[in-house]
Each structure stands twice: as C-alpha cells, then as structure tokens.
Design a protein around this motif. Structure first.
Motif, PDB file in Angstrom:
ATOM      1  N   LEU A 169       0.619  -0.840  -0.199  1.00  0.00           N
ATOM      2  CA  LEU A 169       0.318  -0.026   0.259  1.00  0.00           C
ATOM      3  C   LEU A 169       0.744   1.294   0.037  1.00  0.00           C
ATOM      4  N   GLY A 170       2.229   1.473   0.684  1.00  0.00           N
ATOM      5  CA  GLY A 170       3.084   2.086   0.067  1.00  0.00           C
ATOM      6  C   GLY A 170       3.727   1.985   1.663  1.00  0.00           C
ATOM      7  N   ASN A 171       5.054   3.283   1.359  1.00  0.00           N
ATOM      8  CA  ASN A 171       5.989   3.101   1.856  1.00  0.00           C
ATOM      9  C   ASN A 171       5.908   3.901   2.403  1.00  0.00           C
ATOM     10  N   SER A 172       5.257   4.563   3.575  1.00  0.00           N
ATOM     11  CA  SER A 172       5.033   5.290   3.983  1.00  0.00           C
ATOM     12  C   SER A 172       3.783   5.574   4.814  1.00  0.00           C
ATOM     13  N   PRO A 173       3.648   5.980   6.374  1.00  0.00           N
ATOM     14  CA  PRO A 173       2.390   6.170   6.809  1.00  0.00           C
ATOM     15  C   PRO A 173       1.365   7.707   5.680  1.00  0.00           C
ATOM     16  N   GLN A 174       2.280   8.520   4.959  1.00  0.00           N
ATOM     17  CA  GLN A 174       1.211   8.975   4.154  1.00  0.00           C
ATOM     18  C   GLN A 174       0.676   9.054   3.005  1.00  0.00           C
ATOM     19  N   ALA A 175       1.600   7.743   2.120  1.00  0.00           N
ATOM     20  CA  ALA A 175       1.916   7.472   0.983  1.00  0.00           C
ATOM     21  C   ALA A 175       0.288   6.039   1.582  1.00  0.00           C
ATOM     22  N   ILE A 176       0.507   5.421   2.277  1.00  0.00           N
ATOM     23  CA  ILE A 176      -0.445   4.306   2.438  1.00  0.00           C
ATOM     24  C   ILE A 176      -1.917   5.211   2.862  1.00  0.00           C
ATOM     25  N   ALA A 177      -2.080   6.586   3.596  1.00  0.00           N
ATOM     26  CA  ALA A 177      -3.388   7.018   3.423  1.00  0.00           C
ATOM     27  C   ALA A 177      -3.592   7.820   2.263  1.00  0.00           C
ATOM     28  N   VAL A 319       8.660   6.821   8.299  1.00  0.00           N
ATOM     29  CA  VAL A 319       8.346   7.856   7.711  1.00  0.00           C
ATOM     30  C   VAL A 319       9.165   8.297   6.724  1.00  0.00           C
ATOM     31  N   GLU A 320      10.402   7.730   6.105  1.00  0.00           N
ATOM     32  CA  GLU A 320      11.880   8.329   5.246  1.00  0.00           C
ATOM     33  C   GLU A 320      11.132   9.234   3.635  1.00  0.00           C
ATOM     34  N   GLN A 321      10.036   8.464   3.778  1.00  0.00           N
ATOM     35  CA  GLN A 321       9.192   8.275   1.854  1.00  0.00           C
ATOM     36  C   GLN A 321       8.883  10.311   2.053  1.00  0.00           C
TER      37      GLN A 321
END
Length: 325
Positions: A169-177, A319-321
């Motif tokens: 879904l994504g490589n960071s919390p924001q990307a998943i959201a 949160v690297e991304q």
C-alpha cells in the motif's frame, strides 16, 4: 543422598514437562521457562547483530525456537538421569554389569529417543515402570514438538503476509493514507477489511505462540515492525482528518484490531521489548502527525517505538519517504 536425587529428578521432570505441554498445547502463551529462554536468546542474538549485522535477523526466531527445544530436552534428560541415579545398581547390561555414570546418561538418552533400551536394561520393577512411561513420553515429546513448530511456521507465514500487504500500500504513513483515499470505495473497503482480518489473525497467533514475535527479517522493507507502525500512523492521519468519511467505520474497526494487538504486545512482551521514548521527536514525523498529541497516540507510539527498536529500526525509517518528498 539417593532419595534426594530421586526427588530432585522428579521435580525437574515435572517443571520441564509442564512448561513443554503448556507452551505447545495450551495455545495460551509460553511457560515461564520458555519465556525466559526466549528473552535470554533474544538478547544474545541482538548482541550478535551489533557485531555481525542485520543478516542475523533472518535466524532470529529459528535460533530462539531451537534454544527452547534444547532446554526442554536437556531438562528432561537430566531429570530422568537423576531418577536413574537414585539406585544405579538397577541399570545393568546383558551380562549383569552395573552401568557407570556415562552409561546411565547414554541409557537415559536412548530411552527418550524411543529407539529402545540399547545395551542396558532396568532390573527393578520401579525402573521398568519409569522406563516404559518415558519411552512413551519420548514419542509424545517429538511428535508434539513437530506439530508445534508447524503451527508456528504457519503463524509466521501469516505475519509476513500481513507485512507484505501493508508494504504494497505504500512505503510511509502518508503514502498508505493517500493510496486508500485514491482507490475506488469498494476496493478500499475490501483492503481495509482484509487488513483487519489479517491483524486479528496475527494477534491471536501472537498470543497463542509467543515465539512468533521473534521472527524478524533483515530487509527493512520486509520488517513487520516498520510496516505495522506505518499502518497505525496512516490510520491516525485518516481518522484525525476530514478525509475518508466513506469508510470511517471500517477504519475504526481496523484501528480497534491494532489497539488489541498493541495492548497484548505491551502486556506480554514488556520484558523483552527495549525501552523507547514516550514519543518520537517532531523531526521524525510528517507534519500532519506532529500536531496529534493525545495521550492515546503517545502511548501507541511508545509501544510501536519499542517494537521498532527490537528490530534495530527507528522512527526516521518509518517516515523516510515522507521526508524525501
């Protein structure tokens, strides 16, 4: 002296057998011996990781499982050996010669291996009964161990499947959201419900077979701790914003499943998890999260921070991304 050996032997046997059956068959967690062996083995491996690098994490759970098995076997072997040492004259070879120290040790292991009695045999009714019981127990020990390891392997596969599903879904919390918001609503529903089922399955397995907790991966992207932390932080973004109204109830259910998992983690693994800061520094979080200072979020991050540290990871990697973008 001989009676002391008999009593001590049976005490060791009872402790080891109770721990073995509780850990392998109760599906309610680990016995006290297994738990302490796991914690000690984890500290040994963490020390070795500091010297040889993250590749050792691929052997984390395997090493701990083998250490627990070795302690069970050693305790049972030693306990039964003390029982046979109660009256050494009652263990003889075919010519009637009494077994010495090493021969009694060999005889004990041969009995537990379920291969028979070898070159020696008991000649008293008491030892004949003990030998019969532990020949039968040896069979139960090895078959139950294999069944337990198969169950653990199945739980580990589910744990890694959950981590992979989150990573996709994504490589960071924001990307998943963002990914959950961009998907069509029906597909987002399915994704959230699928994740909730997988989290619940892992939470149950994690409690039933605590050794699953120690199975790690050397690759950061495959790490369970970093992916579950990203998912929880993504839910914080979605639930504290006006976005995602169409599936807010589904998000709350997933959040509840994650909360149950974190409570179980904090309750049952507080001794093995390294201490973490109460909350990460603002420089390590995306801007959308640094303003969320509720006590519940602080507590979640404390537990997740400890989980991250147990695999040698930090909030910066979560949160690297976000920081690169």
């Amino acid at each position: 002296m001989s009676e002391t050996l008999l009593i001590l032997g049976f005490i060791i046997l009872l402790i080891a057998i109770h721990d073995f059956f509780y850990t392998t068959l109760s599906a309610s967690g680990a016995g006290s011996i297994s738990e302490n062996v796991a914690i000690l083995s984890d500290r040994i491996l963490q020390f070795c990781v500091g010297i040889f690098g993250r590749k050792l994490y691929n052997y984390h759970g395997l090493f701990i499982n083998l250490m627990i098995l070795a302690v069970w076997l050693s305790m049972i072997w030693f306990g039964l050996f003390l029982v046979y040492s109660f009256n050494p004259e009652d263990i003889t070879n075919s010519s009637g010669r009494v077994a010495n120290f090493w021969e009694r040790l060999y005889f004990t292991g041969y009995i537990l291996s379920t291969l028979g009695m070898g070159n020696f045999k008991p000649i008293s009714p008491f030892f004949e009964l003990v030998t019969s019981c532990f020949s039968f127990f040896g069979f139960i020990f090895f078959t139950s161990s294999m069944t337990y390891f198969l169950s653990v392997s199945s739980a580990v596969v589910k744990k890694r499947t959950l981590a992979k599903s989150i990573h996709n879904l994504g490589n960071s919390p924001q990307a998943i959201a963002n990914k959950l918001l961009r998907l069509d609503s029906p597909y987002s529903y399915l994704q959230i419900l699928d994740l909730q089922e997988k989290v619940d399955e892992h939470s149950v397995s994690h409690q039933a077979y605590p050794v699953v907790h120690y199975y790690s991966r050397s690759q950061v992207k495959d790490s369970f701790s970093i992916n579950i932390t990203r998912l929880d932080e993504a839910l914080s973004i979605l639930l504290k914003s006006n976005k995602g109204e169409n599936f807010r109830e589904e998000l709350k259910i997933l959040r509840s499943s994650l909360s149950d998992f974190l409570r179980n983690l904090d309750k049952n693994f507080s001794r093995s998890l390294p201490k973490a800061e109460v909350s990460p520094g603002n420089e390590d979080l995306p801007r959308s999260l640094t303003q969320r200072n509720s006590q519940e979020l602080v507590e979640r991050r404390r537990i997740l921070g400890s989980l991250l540290r147990s695999e040698g990871l930090s909030w910066h990697q979560v949160v690297e991304q976000d920081q690169e973008s």
